[in-house]
Structure formats: structure tokens, C-alpha cells
Design an enzyme around this catalytic site. Structure first.
Site, PDB file in Angstrom:
ATOM      1  CE1 TYR A 253       7.001   4.539  -0.376  1.00 19.87           C
ATOM      2  CE2 TYR A 253       7.784   7.001  -0.928  1.00 19.87           C
ATOM      3  CZ  TYR A 253       7.207   5.633  -1.705  1.00 19.87           C
ATOM      4  OH  TYR A 253       6.668   5.254  -2.246  1.00 19.87           O
TER       5      TYR A 253
ATOM      6  CB  SER B  48       9.284   6.646  -5.065  1.00 21.16           C
ATOM      7  OG  SER B  48       8.541   8.604  -4.525  1.00 21.16           O
TER       8      SER B  48
HETATM    9  P1  NDP Z   1      -2.268   2.679  -2.839  1.00 18.27           P
HETATM   10  O1  NDP Z   1      -2.280   2.243  -0.858  1.00 18.27           O
HETATM   11  O2  NDP Z   1      -3.750   3.540  -3.287  1.00 18.27           O
HETATM   12  O3  NDP Z   1      -2.349   1.088  -3.315  1.00 18.27           O
HETATM   13  C1  NDP Z   1      -1.292   0.003  -3.134  1.00 18.27           C
HETATM   14  C2  NDP Z   1      -1.507  -1.364  -4.198  1.00 18.27           C
HETATM   15  O4  NDP Z   1      -0.735  -2.389  -3.295  1.00 18.27           O
HETATM   16  C3  NDP Z   1      -2.880  -1.834  -3.217  1.00 18.27           C
HETATM   17  O5  NDP Z   1      -3.380  -2.453  -4.635  1.00 18.27           O
HETATM   18  C4  NDP Z   1      -2.732  -3.037  -2.343  1.00 18.27           C
HETATM   19  O6  NDP Z   1      -4.074  -3.980  -2.111  1.00 18.27           O
HETATM   20  C5  NDP Z   1      -1.288  -3.467  -2.948  1.00 18.27           C
HETATM   21  N1  NDP Z   1      -0.758  -4.577  -1.704  1.00 18.27           N
HETATM   22  C6  NDP Z   1       0.121  -3.417  -0.553  1.00 18.27           C
HETATM   23  N2  NDP Z   1       0.727  -4.087   0.172  1.00 18.27           N
HETATM   24  C7  NDP Z   1       0.778  -5.341  -0.297  1.00 18.27           C
HETATM   25  C8  NDP Z   1       1.330  -6.921  -0.465  1.00 18.27           C
HETATM   26  N3  NDP Z   1       2.289  -7.094   0.499  1.00 18.27           N
HETATM   27  N4  NDP Z   1       1.196  -7.778  -1.709  1.00 18.27           N
HETATM   28  C9  NDP Z   1       0.632  -7.705  -2.165  1.00 18.27           C
HETATM   29  N5  NDP Z   1      -0.697  -6.156  -3.043  1.00 18.27           N
HETATM   30  C10 NDP Z   1       0.037  -5.319  -1.323  1.00 18.27           C
HETATM   31  O7  NDP Z   1      -0.836   2.806  -3.202  1.00 18.27           O
HETATM   32  P2  NDP Z   1      -0.439   3.781  -4.672  1.00 18.27           P
HETATM   33  O8  NDP Z   1      -1.256   3.436  -5.675  1.00 18.27           O
HETATM   34  O9  NDP Z   1       0.215   5.333  -4.458  1.00 18.27           O
HETATM   35  O10 NDP Z   1       1.290   3.208  -4.764  1.00 18.27           O
HETATM   36  C11 NDP Z   1       1.752   2.277  -5.169  1.00 18.27           C
HETATM   37  C12 NDP Z   1       3.115   2.573  -5.599  1.00 18.27           C
HETATM   38  O11 NDP Z   1       3.370   3.672  -6.212  1.00 18.27           O
HETATM   39  C13 NDP Z   1       3.791   1.929  -4.291  1.00 18.27           C
HETATM   40  O12 NDP Z   1       5.067   0.927  -4.797  1.00 18.27           O
HETATM   41  C14 NDP Z   1       4.317   3.249  -3.620  1.00 18.27           C
HETATM   42  O13 NDP Z   1       5.223   3.478  -2.984  1.00 18.27           O
HETATM   43  C15 NDP Z   1       4.646   4.498  -5.198  1.00 18.27           C
HETATM   44  N6  NDP Z   1       4.315   5.274  -5.415  1.00 18.27           N
HETATM   45  C16 NDP Z   1       3.265   5.948  -5.366  1.00 18.27           C
HETATM   46  C17 NDP Z   1       3.216   7.848  -5.354  1.00 18.27           C
HETATM   47  C18 NDP Z   1       2.272   8.673  -5.108  1.00 18.27           C
HETATM   48  O14 NDP Z   1       2.037   9.300  -5.536  1.00 18.27           O
HETATM   49  N7  NDP Z   1       1.005   7.585  -4.581  1.00 18.27           N
HETATM   50  C19 NDP Z   1       4.236   8.188  -5.636  1.00 18.27           C
HETATM   51  C20 NDP Z   1       5.552   7.351  -5.424  1.00 18.27           C
HETATM   52  C21 NDP Z   1       5.700   6.133  -5.346  1.00 18.27           C
HETATM   53  P3  NDP Z   1      -4.224  -5.121  -0.793  1.00 18.27           P
HETATM   54  O15 NDP Z   1      -4.063  -4.180   0.354  1.00 18.27           O
HETATM   55  O16 NDP Z   1      -5.986  -4.809  -1.998  1.00 18.27           O
HETATM   56  O17 NDP Z   1      -3.936  -6.201  -0.964  1.00 18.27           O
END
Ligand code: NDP
Length: 254
Positions: free
Chosen positions: A158, A145
Site C-alpha cells: 500500500y 495517503s
Molecule cells: P472504501 O473501501 O470505503 O471505499 C473504496 C471505494 O472504491 C468504494 O466505493 C469501492 O466501490 C471502490 N472501488 C474499489 N475498487 C475499485 C475498482 N477496481 N474500480 C472502481 N471502484 C473501486 O475506502 P476509503 O473511502 O477509505 O478510501 C478511498 C481512498 O482514500 C483510497 O484510495 C484509500 O487508499 C484512500 N485513503 C483512505 C484513508 C482512510 O483513512 N480511510 C486514508 C488515506 C487514504 P465498489 O467496491 O462498489 O467497487
């Protein structure tokens, strides 16, 4: 030259890929020729994302596990390797956010966040890398990130987790590059997903972000795919331990 970016015949596991960035990356890798394995904690949601990609003519499977559960991860990875075939590419994408002044953060919330954002990367990487090391090839992409580099008010846990992901990427490089693996981090700027809903809903934040980002806008999730395909493909075979920021220039400019 262009062929070195193709992923035909490769299988990619993308954690946390039922929505948001993970789903976009899964689609991007599948469009580049890979078979992708969708992952999430909920069977229905994982099945739904998999069906969505199949409807687009892409090759997709799914595997349900929680990245925080060390034992469940090990069993799921072994099952994939034994029944589907080798995992050639791993994207550690599952992650969560927690917004609160640091002095109010409970120990429980701290561990919940670290358990997903940091322990999760260790759990899945170790399970997959053991198979990759035996084959002497593999690509691991850890999702960092802007907070791998810069802190911001009210998200200190975070930032700590994403800074650690950057160093874990270098540590994996130190231990596994000699076994033929390439491990890099992809660090997105600000993208409109559920994780960022609180920011998306706040016009003052959007105004600040547009001013602060040299590109002058939010990112679109599909704009992460070029960098992901590069890091997943043989085009990056001598790139190791790096963090590639895809952030419209945010971390380069004060
Ligand atoms: P979302 O909240 O939209 O999606 C998160 C995903 O992770 C979902 O598919 C969720 O599915 C899954 N998830 C959460 N916890 C678990 C777990 N314990 N085991 C398996 N799957 C899990 O997040 P984003 O798409 O925004 O973020 C994705 C990644 O990108 C993260 O690492 C975030 O920190 C990083 N990021 C995002 C940014 C942004 O601008 N959005 C910027 C920089 C980094 P389910 O709940 O069904 O398990």
C-alpha cells in the site's frame, strides 16, 4: 474571491465513490455546485449512492466501471464525454488496502493492489486527460495517503502504491501542466471508513492514533472536502504537482 471556489457548471468524475471518502468528496463537490458522476464496480451500489445525493437536492449521475480494466475505462470515459458532456474534474479515489507482513504477500495480492491503487490512476487519468488536453483545461486530484510519505508495518505494498501516486502526480504535472491542466494529490490521514475497519475495531490502534496525531483524533470524511473543492476550483489555478496532506498534522510531527 469566494466565487473562484464555486464549481457551478463543472462536471466531476470521482472514482470509487459509492461509499467512504469518495462519496464524501462527491457530496462536497456537488454542494459547491458541481454535477458529480459516481463510480464503482457494482451497478446497484453506484445507483444507490447517486440516488442518495439526488435526494439531498444535489446533481448526480453514475457510471459503472472497474478502474483496473483499461479498455472498460476508456469506453466509459468516452461514453460520458459524448453523452453527458465534458469531464472538467477527475478525482482518482478508488483504492484498496492489504494488511500482511511483506514476506507473506502473494504476487497475486501485490498485483491486485497495484492494479487498483496505481494502474487505476493511470488508466482513468490517461483516458480523461486526452479530452482535457484538447480543451486546454482540467483538474485532476489523485488520492494519496499518509503512506505517500511514511511507511508502516504490514502495509508495504500500500505504501509503495501511494508513494508512486505522489510521483505520478508530479509526472502528470510535468507532462500536462503546459496543456492547461492542474494535477495535485490530496493525502488523507486516518479516517473511519470500511477500508480502515480493522483499525477502527482495534482500541489499541485508536489509542496510538490519538497520541500520534497532533490534532488528537481520527478525521471526519467531510473534513476532506474543503481541500478537494480548493484543488478542483479555479482558486488553485497556479497550484500544480503538489501533495496536500489533510491529516491533523500527523506527517509534520514525529
Ligand atoms: P472504501 O473501501 O470505503 O471505499 C473504496 C471505494 O472504491 C468504494 O466505493 C469501492 O466501490 C471502490 N472501488 C474499489 N475498487 C475499485 C475498482 N477496481 N474500480 C472502481 N471502484 C473501486 O475506502 P476509503 O473511502 O477509505 O478510501 C478511498 C481512498 O482514500 C483510497 O484510495 C484509500 O487508499 C484512500 N485513503 C483512505 C484513508 C482512510 O483513512 N480511510 C486514508 C488515506 C487514504 P465498489 O467496491 O462498489 O467497487
Amino acid at each position: 474571491m469566494i466565487d473562484s471556489f464555486r464549481l457551478n457548471g463543472r462536471r466531476a468524475l470521482i472514482t470509487g465513490s459509492v461509499r467512504g471518502i469518495g462519496l464524501a468528496l462527491a457530496r462536497g463537490l456537488a454542494q459547491a455546485g458541481a454535477q458529480v458522476v459516481i463510480n464503482g464496480r457494482d451497478d446497484k451500489r453506484a445507483q444507490g449512492a447517486c440516488a442518495l445525493l439526488r435526494d439531498e437536492g444535489l446533481e448526480a449521475e453514475y457510471s459503472v466501471f472497474d478502474v483496473t480494466d483499461h479498455q472498460a475505462v476508456a469506453s466509459a470515459v468516452d461514453a460520458l464525454e459524448n453523452h453527458l458532456g465534458p469531464i472538467d474534474i477527475l478525482i482518482n479515489n478508488a483504492g484498496l488496502q492489504h494488511r500482511q507482513p511483506l514476506e507473506d504477500v502473494s504476487a497475486e495480492d501485490w498485483h491486485r493492489l497495484m492494479g487498483t491503487n496505481l494502474d487505476g490512476v493511470f488508466n482513468v487519468s490517461r483516458a480523461v486527460a486526452r479530452h482535457m488536453i484538447a480543451r486546454r483545461r482540467g483538474k485532476i486530484i489523485n488520492i494519496g495517503s499518509v503512506q505517500s510519505e511514511l511507511a508502516r508495518r504490514s502495509i508495504a505494498p500500500y505504501a509503495a502504491s501511494k508513494g508512486a501516486v505522489r510521483m505520478l502526480t508530479r509526472g502528470m504535472c510535468a507532462d500536462w501542466a503546459g496543456h492547461g491542466l492542474q494535477i495535485n494529490a490530496l493525502a488523507p490521514g486516518y479516517f473511519q471508513t470500511e477500508l480502515n475497519q480493522a483499525l477502527v475495531d482495534d482500541p489499541a490502534f485508536s489509542e496510538w492514533l490519538v497520541q500520534r496525531t497532533p490534532a488528537g483524533r481520527w478525521g471526519r470524511v467531510e473534513e476532506l472536502c474543503g481541500a478537494a473543492v480548493f484543488l478542483a476550483s479555479s482558486a488553485s489555478d497556479f497550484v500544480n504537482g503538489q501533495t496536500l496532506f489533510v491529516d491533523g498534522g500527523l506527517t509534520s510531527v514525529v
